[in-house]
Design a protein around this motif. Sequence first.
Motif, PDB file in Angstrom:
ATOM      1  N   ALA A 165       0.827  -1.202   0.000  1.00 39.19           N
ATOM      2  CA  ALA A 165       0.000   0.000   0.000  1.00 39.19           C
ATOM      3  C   ALA A 165       0.866   1.259   0.000  1.00 39.19           C
ATOM      4  N   SER A 166       1.942   1.239   0.795  1.00 49.49           N
ATOM      5  CA  SER A 166       2.804   2.418   0.854  1.00 49.49           C
ATOM      6  C   SER A 166       3.560   2.612  -0.456  1.00 49.49           C
ATOM      7  N   ALA A 167       4.027   1.513  -1.060  1.00 46.54           N
ATOM      8  CA  ALA A 167       4.744   1.616  -2.335  1.00 46.54           C
ATOM      9  C   ALA A 167       3.825   2.114  -3.433  1.00 46.54           C
ATOM     10  N   LEU A 168       2.567   1.635  -3.412  1.00 50.43           N
ATOM     11  CA  LEU A 168       1.603   2.111  -4.403  1.00 50.43           C
ATOM     12  C   LEU A 168       1.341   3.603  -4.203  1.00 50.43           C
ATOM     13  N   GLY A 169       1.216   4.012  -2.941  1.00 53.43           N
ATOM     14  CA  GLY A 169       0.988   5.425  -2.670  1.00 53.43           C
ATOM     15  C   GLY A 169       2.100   6.301  -3.213  1.00 53.43           C
ATOM     16  N   LEU A 170       3.349   5.848  -3.046  1.00 58.56           N
ATOM     17  CA  LEU A 170       4.475   6.605  -3.589  1.00 58.56           C
ATOM     18  C   LEU A 170       4.454   6.624  -5.117  1.00 58.56           C
ATOM     19  N   ALA A 171       4.079   5.484  -5.716  1.00 59.79           N
ATOM     20  CA  ALA A 171       4.005   5.431  -7.177  1.00 59.79           C
ATOM     21  C   ALA A 171       2.934   6.380  -7.705  1.00 59.79           C
TER      22      ALA A 171
END
Length: 389
Positions: free
Chosen positions: A44-50
């Motif tokens: 979820a955090s990696a997607l948010g950064l993407a």
Amino acid sequence: MPGDGNSLTTLRTAITVFFALDGFVFAGWVVRIPAIKEQTDASASALGLALLGVSAGAVVTMILTGRLCRRFGNHRVTVACAVLLSLSVALPPLTHSALALGLVLLVFGAAYGGINVAFNSAAVELVAAMRRPIMPSFHAAFSLGGMAGAGLGALVAGSLSPTRHLLLLTVTGLLVTAVAGPVLLRHEPPAPPEPERPAQDAPRRLDGRTRGLVLVFGLIAGCTAYGEGALADWGALHLEEDLAASPGAAAVGYSCFALAMTVGRLTGTTLLERLGRTRTVVAGGATAAAGMLLGALAPGLWAALLGYAITGIGLANLFPVAVERAGALAGPGGVATASTLGYGGMLLGPPAIGFMADWFSLPAALTSVAILAAVAALIGFATRRAAAG
């Protein structure tokens, strides 16, 4: 140079098509985010950064597009960005990591930010030439395009892979641009009415008062977009977690908001002709504030849905009015400034609501939408004489 009614109507239709295309493509991408998340195996955090790639690309391009519009013309930049938007929406399904996704979303965000400044600038010129407050009709087309894109996405999500679905969006976008683009390019931007025409064609030098007013309208746009972003990301969750609504009923919440906003924009020209810009901003902000207080604090589902709808009607015309006034004062640069502040509000809303929900509660956090809507109304009232001058 077009001056007759038929030519202006044709130009209005072409610009409207690009507003609708932008909403259609963007909504089509948004509904496939869950599938892209699974494909890239992103947390979820990696997607948010993407996903910040969209925001970063859009904000940077919005700042630069005003200059591009002055150099190459709003119509050319609109068509070029429409092509780039259509091509770049097909890229996310081809990625297999959060990093790669973020990089392609930078391109997609750049196209999205660029076309928003370009066609809003073209619309501002047309509003001045037609001498009618038709700006809300363009934003209604964006909303309708978004509803169509989301609806199509819901229909094909079970049968088409993200790759095929977004490629379909690419083909659709290129076909629409191939039809509407030449129409837009054949028409020179309409000349402003004689009393409003600047001396020569040189860029206007803005004094401190004008810059201040552009920032004021940008703040109104930001307060409005904050509410749109907050309701898009948190509205359904509030209904499901705090009011025990089923997932289906919770999904209806944002639909009520979006539909009400679309209806408000479709009737926005009539409203502006009757009330004027200042009264429309003040009444809209006050209505949205009352609606969001009901939507956030209501003890039952139906009252909350009514609150969401009232909020949508109230917010509907604030952003179009703010962008139009900024553009009338400062040209494409004013549109770029107001759009950037507005988009910043949309970016700020969802994370701000999340932090406040952790500190207090989600209903309490959602009241911030009401507070900022009231702030927009107060700003509109406080600057009524300066804005009219």
